[in-house]
Write a protein that holds these residues in place. Sequence first.
Motif, mmCIF file in Angstrom:
data_model
loop_
_atom_site.group_PDB
_atom_site.id
_atom_site.type_symbol
_atom_site.label_atom_id
_atom_site.label_comp_id
_atom_site.label_asym_id
_atom_site.label_seq_id
_atom_site.Cartn_x
_atom_site.Cartn_y
_atom_site.Cartn_z
ATOM 1 N N ALA A 188 46.941 27.420 43.203
ATOM 2 C CA ALA A 188 46.338 28.736 42.928
ATOM 3 C C ALA A 188 46.578 29.671 44.112
ATOM 4 O O ALA A 188 46.957 30.833 43.937
ATOM 5 N N PHE A 189 46.392 29.129 45.293
ATOM 6 C CA PHE A 189 46.611 29.931 46.500
ATOM 7 C C PHE A 189 48.084 30.355 46.608
ATOM 8 O O PHE A 189 48.391 31.512 46.916
ATOM 9 N N ASP A 190 48.974 29.403 46.355
ATOM 10 C CA ASP A 190 50.410 29.701 46.450
ATOM 11 C C ASP A 190 50.811 30.838 45.515
ATOM 12 O O ASP A 190 51.604 31.710 45.877
ATOM 13 N N SER B 33 33.379 38.267 44.363
ATOM 14 C CA SER B 33 33.842 37.936 43.008
ATOM 15 C C SER B 33 33.595 39.066 42.004
ATOM 16 O O SER B 33 34.150 39.065 40.914
ATOM 17 N N GLN B 34 32.745 40.035 42.393
ATOM 18 C CA GLN B 34 32.503 41.182 41.512
ATOM 19 C C GLN B 34 33.672 42.173 41.588
ATOM 20 O O GLN B 34 33.841 43.019 40.727
ATOM 21 N N GLN B 35 34.457 42.025 42.635
ATOM 22 C CA GLN B 35 35.538 42.971 42.879
ATOM 23 C C GLN B 35 36.854 42.396 42.342
ATOM 24 O O GLN B 35 37.019 41.176 42.250
ATOM 25 N N HIS B 36 37.782 43.284 42.005
ATOM 26 C CA HIS B 36 39.116 42.810 41.645
ATOM 27 C C HIS B 36 39.779 42.248 42.894
ATOM 28 O O HIS B 36 39.616 42.807 43.984
ATOM 29 N N LYS C 77 39.366 32.253 41.003
ATOM 30 C CA LYS C 77 38.276 31.396 40.547
ATOM 31 C C LYS C 77 38.671 29.918 40.694
ATOM 32 O O LYS C 77 37.884 29.093 41.165
ATOM 33 N N ILE C 78 39.900 29.622 40.304
ATOM 34 C CA ILE C 78 40.416 28.245 40.472
ATOM 35 C C ILE C 78 40.420 27.885 41.945
ATOM 36 O O ILE C 78 39.998 26.807 42.352
ATOM 37 N N THR D 187 45.516 35.437 35.454
ATOM 38 C CA THR D 187 45.252 36.702 36.149
ATOM 39 C C THR D 187 44.826 36.378 37.584
ATOM 40 O O THR D 187 44.504 35.229 37.909
ATOM 41 N N ASP D 188 44.800 37.408 38.386
ATOM 42 C CA ASP D 188 44.367 37.214 39.778
ATOM 43 C C ASP D 188 42.956 36.627 39.832
ATOM 44 O O ASP D 188 42.677 35.729 40.632
#
Lengths: 180, 198
Positions: free
Chosen positions: A24-26, A71-74, A11-12, A5-6
């Motif tokens: 992860a960024f890509d 990080s609390q936000q989508h 997180k990664i 998931t996003d």
Amino acid sequence: MKKYTDEQLIKIYLSTVGSLRQRAFDHLYERYAVSMRQYFYHALNRDLEKAKDLVHDLFLKLIEAPRSFDSQQHFKAWLYSVAHNMCKNEYRHYEVTEKYVEHVKASFSEIDVLDENDLYLAESIKQLDEEKRNLIVLRYHEALSVKEIALILDCKEGTIKSRLFYAIKDLTKIYKEILS
Amino acid sequence: MKNEQHIEKVFDLLELYNFNELTQADKQLVLSVMTEVEYQDMRTTIGASKSYFDKEPLVFVEKAMETKQFSFPQVLKYAAVAVILVSVGFVGGKFSSSLNEVLIASNDTVYMEKLDTIFSVKRDTIKTRELITVATSSYAQAANIANPTTDENKPMEMQVDCSMDFCPNDMDLIAQSSTKNNMSNNRELEEYIPSIEQ
């Protein structure tokens, strides 16, 4: 890595280094670059070059200041809220660079792809004020839910519904005028 | 405040249903905010917006294709530039070479290119077989030659007895006739050797 998931990807991205971080960024970029470009494109009066630049800047923010991500936000909501703020900044510049924008628009021909009604509608959307145009784009172009838009704009869902209602009402009025 | 709540509800209806699909209660709610025509017009606008935005990826694809189409004349343009550059280079080269010719003539300097011809002669390789011309002790005995001293410092001394059939002094003659690389003398040598052994 595409099954993540996003939030897992971000997180990664935030907690690793090296190639894993890069991957992860890509993936995040692949997921959102095109839709963000289209969002900017419509939100900024169909200025494709500017839209490309802003997508670049948007992801650069994630590289240069990854901790700015809440990080609390989508992730998606965060991305659009940052993009929305970038658009607001651009609107201020637009008053100065209106001539440039007109030039860019003139050089971009959509006529072969869109029919007459589409062009009228595009013109109508353009004539909306920035906030309403932004709402229309988020709802009918990005197909975001009212809840997501509320997250992005940090408003109540009821407020978004109400604003959307008036945005559609204004758009309809302009569209009818142009059509007539 | 109540009106705002109505608007929120109408917005939900607006996105989902045509006016004739609404329940009687919903119709009443809608009509408290706008006319039926306005409702249908707003539905039309929503539909048109979705349709327009759905076509948008095509716009981007079209633009990409447009770029590709424009790249063909670009290639031609580059090719034309390349041809011009090559032509200029060729003409320039010609011009400069003709200029050199003029200079050569004015200086009366003639450059000649001379090619050396190298003749190669192939010769046969002759293998040499060295014949042993030093008398061994058995030959020496056969020829009545005393064994040479083992003292390395002393030159070898030979005592010759020429009363025999074959005189050891003839060894020089044999040596001369069976010189190195002269294989034709082998037979001659072989004729001598049995006589030595006798």
